[in-house]
Design an enzyme around this catalytic site. Structure first.
Site, mmCIF file in Angstrom:
data_model
loop_
_atom_site.group_PDB
_atom_site.id
_atom_site.type_symbol
_atom_site.label_atom_id
_atom_site.label_comp_id
_atom_site.label_asym_id
_atom_site.label_seq_id
_atom_site.Cartn_x
_atom_site.Cartn_y
_atom_site.Cartn_z
ATOM 1 N N ASN A 123 18.331 52.231 58.197
ATOM 2 C CA ASN A 123 18.640 53.509 58.856
ATOM 3 C C ASN A 123 19.348 53.309 60.190
ATOM 4 O O ASN A 123 20.352 53.975 60.475
ATOM 5 C CB ASN A 123 17.350 54.319 59.075
ATOM 6 C CG ASN A 123 16.671 54.664 57.764
ATOM 7 O OD1 ASN A 123 17.231 54.426 56.684
ATOM 8 N ND2 ASN A 123 15.471 55.214 57.838
ATOM 9 N N ASN A 183 63.716 69.494 49.350
ATOM 10 C CA ASN A 183 62.498 70.210 49.756
ATOM 11 C C ASN A 183 61.702 69.412 50.804
ATOM 12 O O ASN A 183 61.618 68.191 50.720
ATOM 13 C CB ASN A 183 61.612 70.451 48.527
ATOM 14 C CG ASN A 183 62.327 71.273 47.466
ATOM 15 O OD1 ASN A 183 63.089 72.176 47.785
ATOM 16 N ND2 ASN A 183 62.092 70.932 46.203
ATOM 17 N N THR A 218 58.138 85.632 68.678
ATOM 18 C CA THR A 218 56.770 86.141 68.533
ATOM 19 C C THR A 218 56.791 86.916 67.219
ATOM 20 O O THR A 218 57.821 87.508 66.864
ATOM 21 C CB THR A 218 56.344 87.087 69.683
ATOM 22 O OG1 THR A 218 57.182 88.234 69.663
ATOM 23 C CG2 THR A 218 56.449 86.393 71.047
ATOM 24 N N HIS A 219 55.689 86.881 66.502
ATOM 25 C CA HIS A 219 55.609 87.531 65.183
ATOM 26 C C HIS A 219 56.707 87.041 64.241
ATOM 27 O O HIS A 219 57.140 87.767 63.356
ATOM 28 C CB HIS A 219 55.684 89.059 65.307
ATOM 29 C CG HIS A 219 54.786 89.621 66.367
ATOM 30 N ND1 HIS A 219 53.491 90.012 66.115
ATOM 31 C CD2 HIS A 219 54.979 89.824 67.699
ATOM 32 C CE1 HIS A 219 52.933 90.450 67.246
ATOM 33 N NE2 HIS A 219 53.812 90.329 68.227
ATOM 34 N N SER A 238 26.145 53.760 47.895
ATOM 35 C CA SER A 238 27.205 54.134 48.846
ATOM 36 C C SER A 238 28.270 53.043 48.898
ATOM 37 O O SER A 238 29.100 53.011 49.795
ATOM 38 C CB SER A 238 26.613 54.328 50.246
ATOM 39 O OG SER A 238 25.902 53.173 50.649
ATOM 40 N N TYR A 254 15.520 60.274 59.131
ATOM 41 C CA TYR A 254 16.537 59.912 58.145
ATOM 42 C C TYR A 254 16.248 60.575 56.803
ATOM 43 O O TYR A 254 15.105 60.655 56.373
ATOM 44 C CB TYR A 254 16.595 58.389 57.956
ATOM 45 C CG TYR A 254 17.647 57.979 56.934
ATOM 46 C CD1 TYR A 254 18.965 57.793 57.315
ATOM 47 C CD2 TYR A 254 17.314 57.821 55.584
ATOM 48 C CE1 TYR A 254 19.937 57.454 56.379
ATOM 49 C CE2 TYR A 254 18.273 57.481 54.646
ATOM 50 C CZ TYR A 254 19.587 57.298 55.048
ATOM 51 O OH TYR A 254 20.540 56.965 54.129
ATOM 52 N N SER A 262 64.191 68.409 43.129
ATOM 53 C CA SER A 262 63.614 69.114 41.989
ATOM 54 C C SER A 262 63.967 68.384 40.703
ATOM 55 O O SER A 262 65.028 67.764 40.607
ATOM 56 C CB SER A 262 64.174 70.538 41.957
ATOM 57 O OG SER A 262 64.078 71.076 40.659
ATOM 58 N N GLN A 271 23.799 59.710 53.635
ATOM 59 C CA GLN A 271 24.721 58.779 52.982
ATOM 60 C C GLN A 271 25.944 59.517 52.434
ATOM 61 O O GLN A 271 27.044 58.991 52.441
ATOM 62 C CB GLN A 271 23.989 58.050 51.858
ATOM 63 C CG GLN A 271 24.878 57.211 50.972
ATOM 64 C CD GLN A 271 24.081 56.390 49.971
ATOM 65 O OE1 GLN A 271 23.272 55.564 50.354
ATOM 66 N NE2 GLN A 271 24.295 56.642 48.686
HETATM 67 N N1 ARG Z 1 23.365 53.520 52.366
HETATM 68 C C1 ARG Z 1 22.520 54.215 53.260
HETATM 69 C C2 ARG Z 1 23.346 55.302 54.015
HETATM 70 O O1 ARG Z 1 24.518 55.258 53.948
HETATM 71 C C3 ARG Z 1 21.912 53.298 54.239
HETATM 72 C C4 ARG Z 1 20.561 53.701 54.703
HETATM 73 C C5 ARG Z 1 19.593 53.656 53.579
HETATM 74 N N2 ARG Z 1 18.296 54.036 54.008
HETATM 75 C C6 ARG Z 1 17.312 54.442 53.184
HETATM 76 N N3 ARG Z 1 16.205 54.815 53.693
HETATM 77 N N4 ARG Z 1 17.504 54.472 51.895
HETATM 78 O O2 ARG Z 1 22.802 56.155 54.639
#
Ligand code: ARG
Length: 493
Positions: free
Chosen positions: A112, A287, A157-158, A25, A319, A279, A324
């Site tokens: 988590n 535009n 209206t409309h 992430s 969780y 354009s 993520q």
């Molecule tokens: N990067 C994870 C998220 O955004 C963080 C939590 C990860 N937890 C896990 N059990 N892998 O949710």
């Protein structure tokens, strides 16, 4: 090469770059990296205060964390090998403070509760920014309304000319919509700003932690109490995205009107060149692209909301890693809504309203016919439905004169003669006058300049109260953050 602190024990097997990228992430985590540092610092202060870690450990952890706070989080933290920023920062701290101290930072918590806390910290700041931006837009709308309290224009209206109104009345309608958008975000904030920290994986922890203490250190207004709910819920994010979607719908309707009003057949507004494009082939073109993109961003924000809903709907507690994948939707929605609001403010304040043209169009299409029917009711005791019928028939004949009205009355039957009841052409012309039609619509919230004056005052009053709320919330957050850092510095001084 820095090790992945999380995978050290349980798992083996090399992962390809694609696998790591798929699972990570890290890119979206840039949004929450600063928040993660604050969470780490608050957590360590709590562990120290509860004597879960020794003073010397605190003395090694806090300087390492404060070092990152002061110097910024180095790029290496964002290596996708770490899965996420939480693991990235922990790895760095273990390296900086040593395994003996660094390895104790994650006691009594999980990623988590950590990630849920970080999201809420960043999200509450973003919500306050959007609230502030909404206020800016409302401010422009009310300033323009004040200026155009007597600027007559056709009301629709409309998308057909319906009755004359004022530009102020039209703009104040949007102020009301944006004011509700503000209120929705204000209310969502209360459910965002509670702390999940201490929930750990979901079952909390056997260490004698103090959840209330970390919550107050981090500027939260309370706890996400049930620890399973605390890590599993994202409804605070869904609610915010729903609010942003509605906000964007209002933004989009205003954009649509600016687009229509700026067409060569409406010519009600001239947009500032800066907000327009031309354009590549037609040299004469101007535009309204900014308004068009904004209209489209509404779809993107709604997509972020819908995507988030889909991700959550089938998830068992607590969780799941699916969550993520939800988080980037929050930031995407926030980013699009934010830039839309900021640009909308500029587009509105730079717009030139073609008041003469609006005024000239206001009486067209028999737009004051309602007032004429009302006059027949008020002055000649004719039932409204009959008056509506008479005036409608006269419109069909192509003009609203004593002659056509009298003929229409005859057709309607019932032996009504408007002439013999005393109706004059002068009275008809008076009833058809756009200024008269607007000025007599004096009910609360109506378009008359007198009603507008009151409405402007009421809007300004609410804007003031709303601004005070944003300021006090922002100040509280700032204060909590300063206190947290000061406390950490004092602890290691
Ligand atoms: N990067 C994870 C998220 O955004 C963080 C939590 C990860 N937890 C896990 N059990 N892998 O949710």
């Amino acid at each position: 090469m820095r090790t992945d602190v999380v995978r050290l024990g349980r798992l083996s097997g090399a992962r390809t770059n694609e696998m790591m990228h798929f699972l990570s992430s890290m890119q979206a985590d840039r949004w929450i990296a600063d928040a993660d540092l604050l969470v780490d610092i608050a957590h360590v202060l709590m562990l120290d205060r509860q004597k879960i870690i020794d003073r010397e450990i605190t003395g090694q952890l806090l300087p390492a964390l404060l070092g990152l706070f002061d110097n910024g989080i180095p790029e290496e933290v964002f290596d996708e090998r770490f899965e996420d920023v939480h693991a990235g920062i922990e790895s760095l701290i273990i390296e900086a403070a040593g395994a003996e101290a660094g390895g104790r930072m994650h006691m009594g918590r999980s990623r988590n509760d950590e990630v849920a806390t970080c999201i809420r910290i960043r999200l509450r700041e973003e919500i306050l920014l959007r609230m502030e931006e909404i206020l800016q837009v409302r401010n422009v709308l009310v300033t323009l309304a004040h200026e155009h309290a007597a600027t007559i224009m056709p009301g629709f209206t409309h998308l057909q000319y319906a009755q004359p109104t004022t530009l102020a009345h039209h703009l104040l309608a949007y102020d009301q919509a944006f004011s509700r958008d503000f209120d929705r975000l204000r209310d969502a904030y209360a459910r965002v700003n509670i702390s999940p920290l201490g929930a750990a994986a979901f079952a909390s922890t056997g260490y004698p932690i103090d959840r209330e203490y970390t919550a107050s250190l981090l500027g939260f207004d309370g706890l996400a109490t049930n620890t399973m709910d605390a890590v599993a819920t994202r409804d605070f994010a869904l609610e915010t995205l729903a609010d942003l979607s509605i906000l964007m719908t209002n933004t989009s309707r205003l954009c649509e009107e600016l687009i229509i009003w700026s067409t060569s057949f409406a010519k009600f507004v001239t947009l500032d060149d800066a907000f327009c494009s031309t354009s590549s082939i037609m040299p004469q073109k101007k535009n309204p692209d900014t308004a068009e993109i904004m209209r489209a961003k509404t779809g993107s924000v709604f997509g972020a909301f819908a995507g988030a809903m889909m991700i959550v709907k089938g998830l068992p507690l607590s969780y799941n890693r699916d969550l993520q994948e939800l988080t980037p939707n929050i930031w995407r929605g926030m980013q699009d809504a934010g830039s839309s609001l900021r640009l909308l403010e500029g587009m509105l304040s730079g717009a030139k309203f073609e008041t003469e043209r609006m005024n000239n169009e206001a009486g067209k299409g028999f737009s004051t016919a309602t007032e004429l029917a009302d006059t027949l009711v008020r002055s000649y005791g004719i039932p409204f439905r009959t008056a509506h019928n008479i005036v409608g028939r006269a419109v069909q004949k192509g003009s609203l004169t004593l002659k056509t009205l009298e003929a229409a009355a005859k057709e309607v039957g019932g032996g009504i003669s408007l002439k013999s009841r005393g109706l004059t052409q002068k009275e008809i012309d008076h009833a058809l006058d756009v200024n008269y039609s607007v000025s007599i619509r004096n009910a609360t919230g109506g378009p008359s300049p007198a009603a507008t004056k009151k409405a402007v005052l009421a809007c300004r009053k609410k804007q003031k109260e709303d601004a005070a709320l944003v300021n006090s919330r922002a100040k509280n957050l700032e204060k909590a953050k300063n206190n947290l850092i000061a406390k950490a510095r004092r602890r290691v001084a």
